[in-house]
Structure formats: C-alpha cells, structure tokens
Design an enzyme around this catalytic site. Structure first.
Site, PDB file in Angstrom:
ATOM      1  N   SER A 135     -27.367 -26.396 -29.356  1.00 44.88           N
ATOM      2  CA  SER A 135     -27.549 -25.067 -28.786  1.00 44.88           C
ATOM      3  C   SER A 135     -27.337 -25.107 -27.270  1.00 44.88           C
ATOM      4  O   SER A 135     -26.213 -25.332 -26.821  1.00 44.88           O
ATOM      5  CB  SER A 135     -28.926 -24.522 -29.188  1.00 44.88           C
ATOM      6  OG  SER A 135     -29.028 -23.143 -28.915  1.00 44.88           O
ATOM      7  N   HIS A 171     -24.659 -21.259 -33.071  1.00 42.02           N
ATOM      8  CA  HIS A 171     -25.344 -20.416 -34.067  1.00 42.02           C
ATOM      9  C   HIS A 171     -24.429 -19.278 -34.529  1.00 42.02           C
ATOM     10  O   HIS A 171     -24.852 -18.130 -34.675  1.00 42.02           O
ATOM     11  CB  HIS A 171     -26.648 -19.859 -33.499  1.00 42.02           C
ATOM     12  CG  HIS A 171     -27.538 -20.879 -32.869  1.00 42.02           C
ATOM     13  ND1 HIS A 171     -27.963 -22.006 -33.539  1.00 42.02           N
ATOM     14  CD2 HIS A 171     -28.060 -20.967 -31.602  1.00 42.02           C
ATOM     15  CE1 HIS A 171     -28.723 -22.733 -32.721  1.00 42.02           C
ATOM     16  NE2 HIS A 171     -28.780 -22.135 -31.549  1.00 42.02           N
TER      17      HIS A 171
END
Length: 244
Positions: A135, A171
């Site tokens: 991330s 994501h």
C-alpha cells in the site's frame, strides 16, 4: 551488504491476518519472494518501517511476532519521537530487505524527507537492498498514485521518491474509488502511466523495469494503465505468477 541488482517489490499484500488482529500476523508468501530476490541469504536481515502509521508500537511488535522462530533477522526503524538506530544510513544499507507498512503515504514521505531518507533509500536501492512494501509501502517508491492520506475521498499524491519513474495504483479491486480515480489521473496527465495491483498482487522491478507479476490468492491480478486516445486511460490486465 547485498549484491543483487536494484530491486523493488511493490505490493497490495503482505502479512496474513489472524483471528486476533496484529498479534496474530503471519508472513505471507511475498516475504519468501523478497528474500529470494535478495539472493536467498542464510540469515536474511529484514528491517520494518511503520512510518505510515506513526510507528505504531503494536504494528512493530506484530512484525517481530510474525517472524519469531524463523531464520529471518528482524529489526525496525522508527522515527517517532526520534530514530531508534544511531545511524539510519548504515542500518538500512546493512539490510537484505526493507519492508514498509501501509498507512498514510503523504505523512510517510514528509517524515522521510525530514530525515533525508529519500537520499538513503536511493543509495540502498542502488546497493542492492530489496525495497518492498504494501500500500503506502508500494506507492512511495513510484512517482505517485492515489491515497486516502487526506481523508476518505481519495486524492492524488505526486511527490513519491520516484525510484520507479511511473505511477502506482494499490487496492485496485477492493476500494471502489481507486480504479476510476487512477484512470482519471493517468488520462489527464496528473500522473504518468504505470501499474496497479489488486489485493493479493505484487510487482517486481529490476532497475526500473517490471520483470514479474505475482499473487498470493486466486483472481488477484496486476494491470498496466496508460494514457489513451481522447483523454482516456487504457487498462491491460497482467496475469500473475502464483506464489506458493
């Protein structure tokens, strides 16, 4: 010090969560890949940075717990309230793998620059330390991407370290704002073209070239996203190699 080519492992995956939260984390197969990319040393050194969550002590403890009893020699570098090692450069250059956790990429980049870690990471990358993360720990190595660092409505971040001179989407399949915003930012030139990862997928760069796409679960993939005709973005699915 490692002797591998400059390598970045940028992912939307990492530790496998357990039923008791961070205290029950387990290393996902992406960590075996990171060690392999570092040349498979007998006692790999891995340093964890949790800057993106303000060096949350629970996260640091969870990383040590996840690798307890393994052959991996874990350390951490926290920057709040002061660095936990006396020489940041020497510590990072001595690692085989650096793993950067998720959280606020905007705050991470600001704090790193205060401590000149932007310069240190370039040196470590060029020296062959595998730079990896999930991330925010994926976005940071690129020019930029999409982030929730500023609130629940996603916004662009464009001041990444730029070791990889393209953009990055994380994501891509699991947060509904991610894909359309990433497409829009690439289409209008706010971000250069780049690559995105579903949850469970990762990108391997040698130098600045994408050389492998991996996943740790069925259905997860990566994507190349490039500017298209008429102010559009073109997305191409990249089928990953499944990690054991």
């Amino acid at each position: 010090m490692p002797a591998t080519a400059p390598t970045i492992l940028a992912t939307s995956t990492g530790f496998t969560p357990g039923g008791r939260g961070p205290a029950d984390w387990r290393p996902g197969p992406v960590f075996d890949l990171a060690v392999e990319l570092a040349g498979a040393p007998e006692r790999p050194r891995l340093c964890y940075l949790g800057t993106a969550t303000g060096d949350d002590p629970a996260g640091v403890a969870a990383v040590y717990g996840a690798f307890a009893g393994s052959h991996v020699e874990v350390s951490h570098l926290s920057l709040f309230p002061m660095p936990t090692v006396p020489d940041l450069r020497a510590h990072l250059l001595a690692q085989d793998v650096v793993w950067v956790g998720g959280g606020s990429v905007a705050n991470l980049l600001a704090v790193w620059r205060v401590h000149a870690l932007d310069q240190v990471f370039r040196e470590a990358w060029e020296a062959g330390v595998v730079l990896a993360g999930v991330s925010a720990g994926s976005l940071c190595w690129h020019v930029g991407g999409t982030t929730d660092s500023y609130g629940p409505d996603l916004r662009p971040v464009t001041n990444g370290l730029g070791l990889i001179p393209t953009s990055n989407g994380v994501h891509h399949d699991s947060e509904e704002q991610r894909r359309p915003l990433y497409h829009r930012l690439v289409a209008d030139g706010t971000l250069p073209g780049g690559h995105a990862t579903d949850d469970g997928a990762g990108l391997v760069y040698r130098g600045t070239d994408l050389v492998d796409v991996v996943s740790d679960r069925p259905g997860a993939a990566a994507y190349r996203v490039e500017p298209g005709p008429g102010g559009t973005a073109v997305e191409t699915r990249l089928e990953p190699r499944r990690l054991a």
